[in-house]
Design an enzyme around this catalytic site. Structure first.
Site, PDB file in Angstrom:
ATOM      1  N   ASP A 235       0.884  -1.167   0.000  1.00  0.00           N
ATOM      2  CA  ASP A 235       0.000   0.000   0.000  1.00  0.00           C
ATOM      3  C   ASP A 235       0.925   1.221   0.000  1.00  0.00           C
ATOM      4  O   ASP A 235       2.104   1.135   0.343  1.00  0.00           O
ATOM      5  CB  ASP A 235      -0.952   0.004   1.199  1.00  0.00           C
ATOM      6  CG  ASP A 235      -2.153   0.925   0.934  1.00  0.00           C
ATOM      7  OD1 ASP A 235      -2.075   1.755   0.003  1.00  0.00           O
ATOM      8  OD2 ASP A 235      -3.172   0.820   1.649  1.00  0.00           O
TER       9      ASP A 235
HETATM   10  C1  BGC Z   1      -5.005   3.292  -0.175  1.00  0.00           C
HETATM   11  C2  BGC Z   1      -5.023   2.275  -1.293  1.00  0.00           C
HETATM   12  C3  BGC Z   1      -4.820   2.967  -2.607  1.00  0.00           C
HETATM   13  C4  BGC Z   1      -3.504   3.721  -2.568  1.00  0.00           C
HETATM   14  C5  BGC Z   1      -3.165   4.436  -3.849  1.00  0.00           C
HETATM   15  C6  BGC Z   1      -3.805   4.224  -0.227  1.00  0.00           C
HETATM   16  O1  BGC Z   1      -4.027   5.328   0.565  1.00  0.00           O
HETATM   17  O2  BGC Z   1      -5.035   2.640   1.070  1.00  0.00           O
HETATM   18  O3  BGC Z   1      -6.237   1.563  -1.287  1.00  0.00           O
HETATM   19  O4  BGC Z   1      -4.874   2.047  -3.647  1.00  0.00           O
HETATM   20  O5  BGC Z   1      -3.566   4.692  -1.537  1.00  0.00           O
HETATM   21  O6  BGC Z   1      -3.938   5.561  -4.025  1.00  0.00           O
END
Ligand code: BGC
Length: 702
Positions: A235
């Site tokens: 993540d």
């Molecule tokens: C989120 C993810 C997301 C990623 C990219 C993170 O803050 O938890 O689900 O895909 O950002 O934007």
């Protein structure tokens, strides 16, 4: 496949350490580095579950403000889950896959399959259900659809990521059995059933270690036990240590900052390899997996699918999914469907009547080509001969201007907060109260001037949002009082509640005759709602999550913990959602699987037939389902397995299968399930067939 491996292996041999390192971490906010001299492209990724996200500058959270990155806004996963329709989930997956490819991306950062453990979790709208089987089945179908388009689904967030509070550091604590039976099955199904190509690690910790650098999770469980051979992506900002990450089985590190060369798996890793502290073979394994993924997506060939976005067909699918996602919670005296011919004037009350939701919620935000609000949907449906009025009725808290993208600072203060400014400035509060009273009074005055009143309220993305959890379950912005007063003067008011989460219903609930629930249902959501309210579509959605009467009823509150900062103990164990209510014989407001129809269905002729005997036996369960009303419609038949003599820590019954069956008025069909039964499950001796988890129509001993 061998030829593919050969190509990947031969490319790997030609890569320098520096080039390999470039491929395993973000070189832009949503892309890795390619290797031009060898024809290896960068991997391009995009959020998210409700469509493809708008374009950002490669190295800053500033949107590019393009005119060509609008997309089809799809119903959120809560809405998809409420359809209980696997084929439809597959179709929506296909739409999402085509849009992803159409926008030139390789990986779509979806679906989110975390279990809705608490009704307070801010991201629940991105997730499917409190039930592992429903989540697994819908997600697997959606992933298959996505990946048919030569793009990778990236199932997220692995694992046990069921709260936003302090999400970068909190630790989810539970027994292994609970993890295996509740929090892992959807990921397992994504791997085993749908062959998912990519998995995103979660921010939180499990067994003391951050999930994105957790070897037990990413290598032992995912690769060794389940045989996953795809790519694991962190993540954004979920990595905290070079060596742990490199050893864990993680393949690509992504983050939210622009110091790409300083990411843990960038220069620090390269230097550790050069010093001989980390073997280069570890990097090779990652790069090989990435190259194989590129092969799977046909990134090295001329016949890669091209995809498409914003097509009329996609919009039609979004409409069909939205229509099936609407849940009719209550319908006394057949208040619904409304009869359009008999109405000459209609008043819509409530901020959600007019609010557009696509661009909110966090990384799931969508730059929608269009979004039909409930008010517009109702007007589109009724046409110009009906006088349709609107009163806001309740006012949403003032939204603070956000100067920069919230994601830019999302690693600060333990996980970022997307919430509106919670400042409790007394003056502002008093001013707001006054304005709220005026809005309420105006709505009440207007309510007497129309043939029909429809209230459209509930939550919005101030509440349902990445980065924070809700702190209560009551309806925000003084809606309870407004609904109560509306129902006093207009008892025939239809109450529509929108959200990605359950909400507590005030005292008004008993006096409301018609209550409808809808999630953020995509670009056609408003029209879909209107077609259900006026009977053009017979509702067939069922709740994927229990609606508690009070927050205190919810198992994460009553037995477990939620929203704490360090460790959060999942003390409710297996008793998540309806499993808890059934075990404790508690009456929820609306139970899991509940949803009414404008027609009625009868269940009879239950028969059980052994198909395979032995330790792992297979039983055929069939019954007759009849549409006994005067309208065509669909029923979701739910099959639960359990028994009254199970241990206290076990659920009385668990969803084991379901089928959505469309029947014309008066028509019957034999519905068949094949149920695997293992001898290990002590006390499981009953099959229950129900229209919801509480409305059990047939029961038989195994
Ligand atoms: C989120 C993810 C997301 C990623 C990219 C993170 O803050 O938890 O689900 O895909 O950002 O934007």
């Amino acid at each position: 496949m061998d030829r593919e491996n050969d190509k990947a292996k031969s490319l790997l041999k030609q890569l320098t350490l520096e080039e390999k390192i470039g491929m395993i971490h973000g070189a832009e906010l949503f892309a890795t580095k390619g290797v031009e001299r060898l024809g290896i492209p960068p991997l391009k990724m995009s959020d998210g579950p409700m469509g493809v996200r708008k374009e950002y500058e490669p190295d800053s959270w500033k949107a590019l403000d393009l005119s060509d990155d609008y997309v089809t806004y799809l119903p959120c996963n809560s809405a998809i889950a409420a359809t209980w329709n696997r084929e439809l989930a597959y179709t929506i997956g296909k739409v999402l896959g085509e849009e992803t490819r159409g926008r030139g991306k390789d990986i779509i950062l979806a679906p989110g399959v975390n279990i809705k453990r608490s009704p307070l979790c801010g991201r629940n709208f991105e997730y499917y259900s409190e039930d592992p089987l429903l989540t697994a089945e819908m997600a697997a179908a959606e992933i298959k659809g996505i990946q048919e388009c030569d793009v990778a689904a990236c199932v997220k967030h692995f694992a046990a990521n069921s709260q936003e509070t302090e999400r970068l550091w909190m630790e989810s604590v539970m027994d292994d059995e609970v993890m295996e039976r509740i929090y892992l099955p959807a990921f397992y199904a994504a791997v085993k059933k749908a062959g998912v190509y990519a998995v995103m690690g979660a921010y939180n910790r499990w067994k003391g270690v951050h999930c994105c650098q957790n070897r037990e999770l990413l290598t032992h469980v995912l690769r060794e036990e389940w045989g996953f051979d795809g790519v694991v992506i962190s993540d954004w900002g979920g990595v905290h240590d070079t060596e742990l990450a490199a050893q864990s089985g993680l393949d690509i590190e992504m983050s939210v900052t622009d110091n790409f060369d300083s990411y843990y798996m960038a220069n620090p890793l390269k230097e550790a390899v050069e010093r001989g502290e980390i073997p280069e073979e570890l990097i090779d394994e990652k790069v090989l997996r990435i190259l194989k993924l590129m092969e799977r997506l046909h990134m090295f060939s001329d016949d890669r699918k091209q995809g498409c976005y914003n097509t009329p067909q996609h919009r039609q699918k979004a409409l069909e999914a939205a229509q099936e996602s609407v849940v009719l919670l209550k319908n006394e005296d057949k208040l619904l469907p409304l009869k359009p011919g008999k109405i000459t004037s209609l008043l819509v009350v409530g901020d959600n009547g007019e609010r557009l939701h696509a661009s909110g919620g966090g990384s799931a935000e969508i730059k929608a080509l269009y979004e039909i609000s409930p008010l517009m949907g109702i007007k589109m449906f009724l046409g110009g001969n009906v006088r349709v009025g609107y009163a806001r009725g309740y006012l949403v808290d003032e939204e603070t201007q956000q100067e920069e993208n919230w994601q830019e600072t999302s690693l600060e203060n333990g996980g970022g907060s997307m919430g509106a400014d919670q400042s409790s400035d007394a003056d502002r509060k008093a001013r707001m109260e006054l304005r709220r009273r005026e809005a309420r009074e105006e709505a009440l005055r207007m309510a007497l001037e129309y043939d029909q009143v429809i209230f459209v309220g509930g939550l919005n993305h101030q509440e349902d949002s990445e980065g924070h959890d809700r702190d209560c379950l009551t309806l925000p912005y003084g809606q309870d009082l407004l609904i109560q007063e509306l129902l006093k003067i207009r008892p025939d008011t239809v109450v529509v509640l929108m959200g990605g989460n359950p909400m507590e219903m005030g005292e008004w609930k008993d006096s409301a005759k018609g209550i409808v629930y809808t999630s953020y249902a995509g670009c056609e959501g408003g029209y879909a709602l209107a077609s259900v309210l006026f009977g053009a579509v017979n509702p067939s959605g069922k709740l994927p999550q229990t609606f508690p009467k009070k927050l205190s009823q919810s198992p994460d509150q009553a037995l477990g913990e939620f929203g704490l900062k360090d460790q959060v103990h999942y003390r409710e164990g297996l008793l998540v959602g309806y499993r808890y209510y059934d075990r404790k014989e508690l009456e929820p407001e609306f139970c899991f699987g509940h949803g009414l129809s404008y027609t009625s269905f009868a269940y009879d002729n239950l028969t059980l037939k052994p198909l395979k005997e032995g330790k792992q036996s297979l039983i055929e369960v069939s019954f007759r389902l009849s549409n006994t009303g005067d309208r065509d419609g669909a029923e979701v038949a739910q099959l639960y397995l359990g028994g009254p003599n199970r241990q206290e820590s076990e659920p009385v019954r668990e969803l084991i299968d379901f089928k959505k069956v469309f029947l014309k008025a008066g028509e019957s069909a034999v519905v068949t399930f094949e149920v695997p039964c293992s001898e290990e499950k002590a006390g499981v001796n009953l099959v229950y067939l129900g229209s919801s988890s509480r409305d059990i129509r047939l029961e038989a001993e195994l």
